[in-house]
Write a protein that holds these residues in place. Structure first.
Motif, PDB file in Angstrom:
ATOM      1  N   SER A   7       0.836  -1.194   0.000  1.00  0.00           N
ATOM      2  CA  SER A   7       0.000   0.000   0.000  1.00  0.00           C
ATOM      3  C   SER A   7       0.871   1.245   0.000  1.00  0.00           C
ATOM      4  O   SER A   7       2.079   1.190   0.236  1.00  0.00           O
ATOM      5  CB  SER A   7      -0.903   0.007   1.237  1.00  0.00           C
ATOM      6  OG  SER A   7      -1.676  -1.166   1.313  1.00  0.00           O
ATOM      7  N   MET A 189      -3.560   2.910  11.406  1.00  0.00           N
ATOM      8  CA  MET A 189      -3.928   2.194  10.192  1.00  0.00           C
ATOM      9  C   MET A 189      -5.096   1.243  10.431  1.00  0.00           C
ATOM     10  O   MET A 189      -5.757   0.797   9.488  1.00  0.00           O
ATOM     11  CB  MET A 189      -2.711   1.449   9.637  1.00  0.00           C
ATOM     12  CG  MET A 189      -1.662   2.382   9.056  1.00  0.00           C
ATOM     13  SD  MET A 189      -0.259   1.532   8.299  1.00  0.00           S
ATOM     14  CE  MET A 189       0.845   1.355   9.698  1.00  0.00           C
ATOM     15  N   GLU A 192      -9.505   2.798  10.031  1.00  0.00           N
ATOM     16  CA  GLU A 192     -10.352   2.509   8.883  1.00  0.00           C
ATOM     17  C   GLU A 192     -10.152   1.087   8.391  1.00  0.00           C
ATOM     18  O   GLU A 192     -11.070   0.464   7.867  1.00  0.00           O
ATOM     19  CB  GLU A 192     -10.101   3.506   7.762  1.00  0.00           C
ATOM     20  CG  GLU A 192     -10.717   4.878   7.991  1.00  0.00           C
ATOM     21  CD  GLU A 192     -12.231   4.815   8.167  1.00  0.00           C
ATOM     22  OE1 GLU A 192     -12.887   3.992   7.492  1.00  0.00           O
ATOM     23  OE2 GLU A 192     -12.761   5.589   8.982  1.00  0.00           O
ATOM     24  N   GLY A 193      -8.924   0.567   8.559  1.00  0.00           N
ATOM     25  CA  GLY A 193      -8.612  -0.764   8.044  1.00  0.00           C
ATOM     26  C   GLY A 193      -9.261  -1.891   8.822  1.00  0.00           C
ATOM     27  O   GLY A 193      -9.349  -3.015   8.330  1.00  0.00           O
ATOM     28  N   TRP A 194      -9.757  -1.602  10.041  1.00  0.00           N
ATOM     29  CA  TRP A 194     -10.430  -2.622  10.840  1.00  0.00           C
ATOM     30  C   TRP A 194     -11.642  -2.042  11.576  1.00  0.00           C
ATOM     31  O   TRP A 194     -12.764  -2.464  11.377  1.00  0.00           O
ATOM     32  CB  TRP A 194      -9.451  -3.244  11.830  1.00  0.00           C
ATOM     33  CG  TRP A 194     -10.037  -4.301  12.728  1.00  0.00           C
ATOM     34  CD1 TRP A 194     -11.157  -5.072  12.491  1.00  0.00           C
ATOM     35  CD2 TRP A 194      -9.530  -4.725  13.999  1.00  0.00           C
ATOM     36  NE1 TRP A 194     -11.378  -5.945  13.539  1.00  0.00           N
ATOM     37  CE2 TRP A 194     -10.395  -5.752  14.477  1.00  0.00           C
ATOM     38  CE3 TRP A 194      -8.437  -4.352  14.773  1.00  0.00           C
ATOM     39  CZ2 TRP A 194     -10.180  -6.395  15.698  1.00  0.00           C
ATOM     40  CZ3 TRP A 194      -8.230  -4.989  15.993  1.00  0.00           C
ATOM     41  CH2 TRP A 194      -9.084  -6.007  16.451  1.00  0.00           C
ATOM     42  N   SER A 317     -13.236  -5.100   7.472  1.00  0.00           N
ATOM     43  CA  SER A 317     -13.614  -3.774   7.958  1.00  0.00           C
ATOM     44  C   SER A 317     -14.966  -3.399   7.371  1.00  0.00           C
ATOM     45  O   SER A 317     -15.446  -4.042   6.422  1.00  0.00           O
ATOM     46  CB  SER A 317     -12.569  -2.733   7.545  1.00  0.00           C
ATOM     47  OG  SER A 317     -12.591  -2.525   6.140  1.00  0.00           O
ATOM     48  N   HIS A 320     -14.511  -2.974   3.760  1.00  0.00           N
ATOM     49  CA  HIS A 320     -14.153  -4.189   3.027  1.00  0.00           C
ATOM     50  C   HIS A 320     -14.547  -5.416   3.846  1.00  0.00           C
ATOM     51  O   HIS A 320     -13.696  -6.133   4.357  1.00  0.00           O
ATOM     52  CB  HIS A 320     -12.657  -4.208   2.720  1.00  0.00           C
ATOM     53  CG  HIS A 320     -12.199  -3.111   1.816  1.00  0.00           C
ATOM     54  ND1 HIS A 320     -12.472  -3.093   0.472  1.00  0.00           N
ATOM     55  CD2 HIS A 320     -11.505  -1.976   2.076  1.00  0.00           C
ATOM     56  CE1 HIS A 320     -11.957  -2.004  -0.068  1.00  0.00           C
ATOM     57  NE2 HIS A 320     -11.372  -1.299   0.885  1.00  0.00           N
ATOM     58  N   HIS A 330      -8.279  -8.132   4.331  1.00  0.00           N
ATOM     59  CA  HIS A 330      -7.312  -7.533   3.428  1.00  0.00           C
ATOM     60  C   HIS A 330      -6.204  -6.836   4.221  1.00  0.00           C
ATOM     61  O   HIS A 330      -6.367  -6.530   5.405  1.00  0.00           O
ATOM     62  CB  HIS A 330      -8.005  -6.512   2.515  1.00  0.00           C
ATOM     63  CG  HIS A 330      -8.987  -7.118   1.567  1.00  0.00           C
ATOM     64  ND1 HIS A 330     -10.266  -7.463   1.961  1.00  0.00           N
ATOM     65  CD2 HIS A 330      -8.890  -7.443   0.251  1.00  0.00           C
ATOM     66  CE1 HIS A 330     -10.902  -7.984   0.924  1.00  0.00           C
ATOM     67  NE2 HIS A 330     -10.104  -7.980  -0.121  1.00  0.00           N
ATOM     68  N   GLN A 332      -4.241  -3.975   5.681  1.00  0.00           N
ATOM     69  CA  GLN A 332      -4.681  -2.631   6.061  1.00  0.00           C
ATOM     70  C   GLN A 332      -3.947  -1.570   5.235  1.00  0.00           C
ATOM     71  O   GLN A 332      -2.753  -1.735   4.920  1.00  0.00           O
ATOM     72  CB  GLN A 332      -4.436  -2.396   7.548  1.00  0.00           C
ATOM     73  CG  GLN A 332      -5.300  -3.258   8.451  1.00  0.00           C
ATOM     74  CD  GLN A 332      -4.873  -3.199   9.903  1.00  0.00           C
ATOM     75  OE1 GLN A 332      -3.909  -2.516  10.259  1.00  0.00           O
ATOM     76  NE2 GLN A 332      -5.592  -3.914  10.754  1.00  0.00           N
ATOM     77  N   PRO A 333      -4.641  -0.480   4.865  1.00  0.00           N
ATOM     78  CA  PRO A 333      -3.987   0.593   4.114  1.00  0.00           C
ATOM     79  C   PRO A 333      -2.742   1.093   4.849  1.00  0.00           C
ATOM     80  O   PRO A 333      -2.766   1.324   6.054  1.00  0.00           O
ATOM     81  CB  PRO A 333      -5.067   1.679   4.055  1.00  0.00           C
ATOM     82  CG  PRO A 333      -6.360   0.945   4.206  1.00  0.00           C
ATOM     83  CD  PRO A 333      -6.058  -0.209   5.128  1.00  0.00           C
TER      84      PRO A 333
END
Length: 505
Positions: A7, A189, A192-194, A317, A320, A330, A332-333
């Motif tokens: 990422s 991170m 939003e990623g989780w 998340s 996603h 996925h 995480q960003p």
């Protein structure tokens, strides 16, 4: 295509930096708003953001007045109370190095930790096992320190040692994992990623104060963004949690998979109109539990994968979500993750070792006093987790179990997770643990240990397994047990199942 996701790099951690300051900074503008509520049967005891900050910085002053200096190691032997997070953040604010430990450790285990780390001080609850130490400070003193004038945050290099946690080694010998102050920066991170975390959230974590999952997900991360942390008081049962979620307007719920299962077994949760979703970590969430929770509450559970050395970096998340039984989620960003074989990233769909890039700001500094072991976990630019997985064309990662839990059946490697998930679909089975056991010299077979109201017919179990699994994956033995062994954090101990079975042979 190879199994690697890189990422856009996350913004670098600023310098100078202090982990506790980062956690408390958002609360400065929140003032009297609720930062923490400890939930009990008669209501809640609440601390505002101002009160939390005062308690943390007063504790920092108390520690410094004891003659401690930045860089000194402070062992924490505290129970399931607010003493734990206030002492932890107070030590970090002062530039000390806290070592949070499980209250369940025996005195003999703590003796080894003291020998390893030579702490300058021990913070102790009288009800928690601990050997004598010349610089012991009991909880009464810690509580008095909260009223002291605030200390200044000790600012410094974000890469300096911040805290130490102990993790169970694959060899059975616990290891001291050293983390830098920057580790808290990397946790953003996950927002939003989780989590899908927002400043107006009320996040209820089912764990105890003195569990690192609670400390991070349940306390520090909400405070970092200015959200409210809800923690059940000591003595709360799984059967109480659904009522607390409803009574205290929780918007996010975090727990280990076993807690969700116990809550569902206790009966249908009440209507939870404000709850957006649940969070799960610690071990693989059984798909049947996920589906049952969604049916009962109308809310999804987002699962995350991580470890003591790097917290979480793969997750589902709100943005996603995943539905497939074995899929974790996925990358995480901001993270860089690969599935490695002997020659680097494996092709998409192939099994590989889950690895995180050694430049990840959340990755540990190393195992203290074990440089060779630290080096052994590194492969070039990657840190090897020891867990197995596969990645599909959309970047979704499926978890296949720990490398040392993987079983061998006729030359085929078999994931116990896959077999357990299949068995958990059988009516009458409430829990399952699968491992390979030795039935005679040089002969090992796959054995399934399961819980439920009564033992089930072996022939029926075999017939069902053969409809869901390749024959080489099917257990040869089915053993009904009253319960499954778990560690202090609720993780299934497959090695304990194996040892107990083989001791009786």
């Amino acid at each position: 295509m190879m199994s690697e996701v890189a990422s856009e790099p996350f913004a670098p951690c600023p310098a100078p930096f202090n982990m506790a300051r980062h956690v408390l900074q958002a609360g400065v503008s929140r003032g009297s708003a609720p930062a923490l509520s400890v939930l009990g049967p008669l209501g809640a005891r609440t601390w505002s953001f101002d009160a939390v900050r005062a308690a943390v910085l007063g504790t920092a002053t108390g520690l410094l007045r004891c003659g401690l200096a930045p860089g000194d190691i402070v062992l924490m032997r505290l129970g399931n109370t607010v003493d734990f997070p206030f002492a932890y953040l107070g030590a970090l604010a002062a530039g000390l190095v806290p070592v949070p430990t499980s209250a369940a450790l025996t005195e003999a285990e703590v003796v080894r930790i003291i020998a390893d780390l030579a702490p300058r001080a021990v913070l102790r609850d009288p009800d928690v096992a601990c050997p004598d130490h010349p610089a012991t400070h009991m909880t009464d003193a810690l509580r008095d320190w909260r009223g002291l004038p605030p200390a200044a945050f000790h600012m410094g290099d974000p890469d300096r040692l911040g805290y130490v946690i102990y993790t169970s080694g694959t060899s059975g010998s616990p290891r001291a994992v050293g983390h830098a102050h920057r580790a808290i920066w990397a946790r953003q991170m996950m927002f939003e990623g989780w989590y899908g975390l927002r400043p107006d959230d009320r996040l209820l974590h089912a764990g105890a104060f003195n569990w690192t999952y609670t400390l991070g997900t349940g306390l520090m991360d909400p405070w970092t963004i200015g959200a409210t942390a809800l923690i059940p008081g000591a003595g709360t049962t799984s059967g109480d949690l659904a009522g607390l979620l409803a009574a205290h307007d929780a918007t996010i719920f975090a727990a280990a998979p076993g807690v969700y299962r116990q809550m569902l077994n206790a009966g249908a949760p009440p209507d939870l109109p404000l709850l957006r979703h649940g969070l799960s970590a610690g071990e693989k969430l059984p798909h049947r539990v996920r589906a049952a929770w969604e049916d009962a509450t109308g809310t999804p559970i987002h699962e995350a994968y991580g470890m003591s050395e790097c917290s979480t970096f793969i997750s589902s998340s709100p943005r996603h979500p995943v539905r497939a039984p074995q899929v974790l989620g996925h990358v995480q960003p901001g993270r860089r993750v690969a599935l490695l074989g002997d020659d680097g990233p494996v092709p998409l769909g192939a099994e590989g070792t889950i690895a995180v890039h050694r430049g990840d700001p959340g990755l540990m500094l190393g195992y203290l006093g074990a440089e060779d072991e630290t080096a052994a976990r590194m492969q070039g630019e990657w840190f090897l987790t020891g867990d197995q997985g596969s990645m599909d064309a959309q970047g979704a990662i499926t978890y296949l179990g720990r490398h040392d839990d993987m079983m061998n059946a006729g030359g085929y490697r078999v994931s116990p997770i896959e077999v357990e998930q299949a068995l958990l679909q059988i009516p009458g089975i409430t829990g399952a643990g699968v491992t390979d056991v030795e039935v005679k010299a040089d002969t090992r077979v796959i054995a399934a240990f399961y819980t439920g109201p009564a033992a089930l017919d072996d022939a029926a179990l075999r017939g069902y397994a053969q409809t869901k699994l390749a024959r080489y994956k099917c257990p040869r033995l089915y053993i009904h047990v009253p319960d499954l062994p778990t560690g202090g954090n609720g993780k299934l101990l497959r090695r304990a199942l194996r040892a107990s079975f083989e001791a009786k042979q």
